[in-house]
Write an enzyme that holds these catalytic residues in place. Structure first.
Site, PDB file in Angstrom:
ATOM      1  N   GLU A 118       0.824  -1.218   0.000  1.00 43.95           N
ATOM      2  CA  GLU A 118       0.000   0.000   0.000  1.00 43.95           C
ATOM      3  C   GLU A 118       0.854   1.263   0.000  1.00 43.95           C
ATOM      4  O   GLU A 118       0.715   2.150   0.850  1.00 43.95           O
ATOM      5  CB  GLU A 118      -0.958  -0.018   1.196  1.00 43.95           C
ATOM      6  CG  GLU A 118      -1.935  -1.176   1.118  1.00 43.95           C
ATOM      7  CD  GLU A 118      -3.012  -1.162   2.181  1.00 43.95           C
ATOM      8  OE1 GLU A 118      -2.783  -0.590   3.255  1.00 43.95           O
ATOM      9  OE2 GLU A 118      -4.092  -1.734   1.945  1.00 43.95           O
ATOM     10  N   GLU A 141      -5.687  -8.275  -1.362  1.00 42.07           N
ATOM     11  CA  GLU A 141      -6.352  -8.101  -0.068  1.00 42.07           C
ATOM     12  C   GLU A 141      -7.796  -7.723  -0.317  1.00 42.07           C
ATOM     13  O   GLU A 141      -8.078  -6.796  -1.078  1.00 42.07           O
ATOM     14  CB  GLU A 141      -5.717  -6.971   0.759  1.00 42.07           C
ATOM     15  CG  GLU A 141      -4.423  -7.318   1.408  1.00 42.07           C
ATOM     16  CD  GLU A 141      -3.925  -6.234   2.349  1.00 42.07           C
ATOM     17  OE1 GLU A 141      -4.752  -5.578   3.015  1.00 42.07           O
ATOM     18  OE2 GLU A 141      -2.701  -6.041   2.406  1.00 42.07           O
TER      19      GLU A 141
HETATM   20  C1  BG6 Z   1      -4.502  -3.222   4.751  1.00 42.93           C
HETATM   21  C2  BG6 Z   1      -3.156  -3.687   5.260  1.00 42.93           C
HETATM   22  O1  BG6 Z   1      -4.477  -1.868   4.762  1.00 42.93           O
HETATM   23  O2  BG6 Z   1      -5.633  -3.483   5.494  1.00 42.93           O
HETATM   24  C3  BG6 Z   1      -3.223  -4.836   6.232  1.00 42.93           C
HETATM   25  O3  BG6 Z   1      -2.298  -3.986   4.195  1.00 42.93           O
HETATM   26  C4  BG6 Z   1      -4.394  -4.651   7.156  1.00 42.93           C
HETATM   27  O4  BG6 Z   1      -1.989  -4.923   6.877  1.00 42.93           O
HETATM   28  C5  BG6 Z   1      -5.663  -4.619   6.351  1.00 42.93           C
HETATM   29  O5  BG6 Z   1      -4.469  -5.607   8.163  1.00 42.93           O
HETATM   30  C6  BG6 Z   1      -6.936  -4.516   7.160  1.00 42.93           C
HETATM   31  O6  BG6 Z   1      -6.834  -3.454   8.061  1.00 42.93           O
HETATM   32  P1  BG6 Z   1      -7.088  -3.656   9.611  1.00 42.93           P
HETATM   33  O7  BG6 Z   1      -6.793  -2.338  10.210  1.00 42.93           O
HETATM   34  O8  BG6 Z   1      -8.519  -4.059   9.718  1.00 42.93           O
HETATM   35  O9  BG6 Z   1      -6.165  -4.742  10.046  1.00 42.93           O
END
Ligand code: BG6
Length: 483
Positions: free
Chosen positions: A185, A379
């Protein structure tokens, strides 16, 4: 059907043969073992409440609880976890290498053999089960020393340290890992500068100085990414070097022209990163944005040539939600993306993240049309509270509904002609939240018995979604397209 150029297209929603189904985690959110095997401290080892706070402790407080120090103990338990991923039929697992396991301070000249050996073990275990590792070099876990001594990515010397690290792991894992990703990111630096660019920015920095540091850091990360791509080409047979962005979608808050243009500008502020990394050159619009922000950056003589020569091979991205943006709004956000105005047409998760499956189709088309390079959704997921039933079962129907709806839209994007090569669900096993440091915000198909205070047995348990995802993968997605 074939196009006029003879290329096959899939105009009905489906997933191509060889599609990379899997899940994604990050070292600092899963491994634990923060001070084992010669590992040095990373920024995540000094944050207690997640990265949204953007502040680290000056040193580890022995009386405090740090979520990353044990996390889910993947470091010791990965054989069991890899077996569960294999049971779901994973074709790939995205994880990161903790830079500070390989170079504990980040600026050494010789790597730490115990750290290298750990990842040999993990990658071998994956490959033995037919699971391809997809590896991020830097996922919100920069060695602490590089922040405290050099000031993070605003310092040009980090380029050389990163290149050495990349060359070391490429050479070591050349026969094991084909898919590499540079910075997780990378475009999130403006909203979470510590996590994404290892920048501890003083609150009293002037807006112009703040922007200068952010853009300078981005420039150094671009050059480092390009040099890593070169190293990957030199050292990894068949290697693919991707860039990685947070690409939650941005909609204009209204059809007022000012709002439409403002939404485009905030989107460009993100796509600027992928423009440089995939096209190999700075887009024209960025010079005016720099000037308007009063930002100044240093670009060394050969930098632009290096960027042009070594663009990334594919665009990987996270997608959690869309937001709406209006003229004059400040650009704020969190790990899930930019926080604009609420969208009255969408429901939100328990953490207030809007749920917009169609936005995934929108974003895929947006970036496919812009770059025409392979897309990898690395993701996507739903953070939710799970209830464990008296018999130990976990009926996570909301997670299943989120998964199905997003995959259906991804299949639509593929039918639109987007070249999507894979999909890795975020957090296929419950891990520590990057944003808040919680365990309660669970993404997994596999439950981990641990709470926000670090209590629990760490026992793994299959949720209902575990069996559901297994069926999806076994049918190459057909099971959710027929319903
Ligand atoms: C993304 C990141 O922004 O979102 C992850 O690459 C992160 O590391 C994921 O875990 C979800 O965000 P969160 O804050 O719910 O863990």
């Amino acid at each position: 059907m074939t196009t006029m150029t003879g290329q096959p297209t899939m105009t009905t929603p489906s997933f191509p043969k060889g599609f990379l189904w899997g899940g994604a985690i990050a070292a600092n959110q899963a491994e634990g073992a923060w001070n084992e095997g010669g590992k040095g401290l990373s920024l995540s080892d000094l944050t207690r409440g997640g990265l949204l706070h953007d502040k680290m402790d000056p040193a580890v407080d022995p009386g405090a609880y740090y979520p990353s120090h044990e996390a889910i103990d993947f470091y010791h338990r990965y054989p069991e976890d890899v077996a569960l991923f294999a049971e779901m039929g994973f074709k790939c697992l995205r994880t990161s290498i903790a830079w500070s396991r390989i170079f504990p301070n980040g600026d050494e000249t010789e790597p730490n053999e115990a750290g290298l050996a750990f990842y040999d073990g993990l990658f071998d275990a994956l490959l033995a089960k037919g699971i391809e590792p997809v590896v991020t070099l830097s996922h919100y876990e920069t060695p602490l020393h590089l922040i405290r001594t050099y000031g993070g990515w605003a310092d040009r010397r980090l380029i050389g340290f990163f290149e050495r690290y990349a060359r070391t792991v490429f050479a070591r894992y050349a026969g094991k890992v084909r898919y590499w990703i540079g910075f997780n990111e990378i475009n999130m630096a403006p909203v979470i500068p510590l996590a994404a660019a290892a920048l501890e920015l003083d609150d009293d920095l002037s807006p112009a100085d703040r922007q200068s540091r952010l853009f300078q850091a981005a420039h150094h990360q671009f050059v480092a990414s390009a040099l890593a791509k070169k190293a990957c080409r030199d050292l990894v047979p068949g290697g693919q070097m991707g860039c990685m962005l947070q690409l939650g979608g941005i909609y204009p808050a209204t059809c007022k022209p000012e709002d439409v243009f403002a939404a485009m500008q905030v989107r460009r502020r993100s796509l600027f990163y992928s423009d440089v990394l995939l096209r190999g050159e700075y887009p024209n619009f960025i010079w005016r944005m720099l000037e308007e922000a009063g930002a100044r950056i240093d670009i060394a003589n050969d930098d632009l040539e290096v960027l042009r020569a070594y663009p990334a091979d594919y665009l990987s991205f996270s997608y959690y939600f869309t937001t709406t943006f209006a003229d004059g709004m400040p650009v704020l956000g969190n790990t899930g993306g930019i926080d604009g105005k609420p969208n009255p047409y969408l429901e939100a998760s328990a953490w207030g993240w809007p749920i917009d499956p169609k936005g995934l189709r929108y974003v895929c088309n947006e970036v496919w049309d812009r770059y025409r390079k392979p897309l990898f959704v690395v993701e996507n997921g739903l953070g939710a509270v799970d209830e464990v039933g008296p018999d130990g079962s976990i009926e996570d129907d909301a997670r299943i509904a989120y998964l199905d709806a997003h995959l259906q839209q991804l299949a639509e994007a593929i039918a639109d002609g987007c070249g999507v090569i894979g999909y890795t669900w975020w957090g296929p096993i419950d891990i520590v939240s990057a944003g808040t440091g919680e365990m309660k915000k669970r993404y997994g198909f596999i439950h981990v018995d641990k709470d926000n205070d670090g209590k629990g047995t760490l026992q793994r348990r299959r949720k209902k979604s575990f069996h559901h995802y297994r069926r999806i993968i076994a049918s190459n997605g057909a099971s959710i397209l027929e319903t």
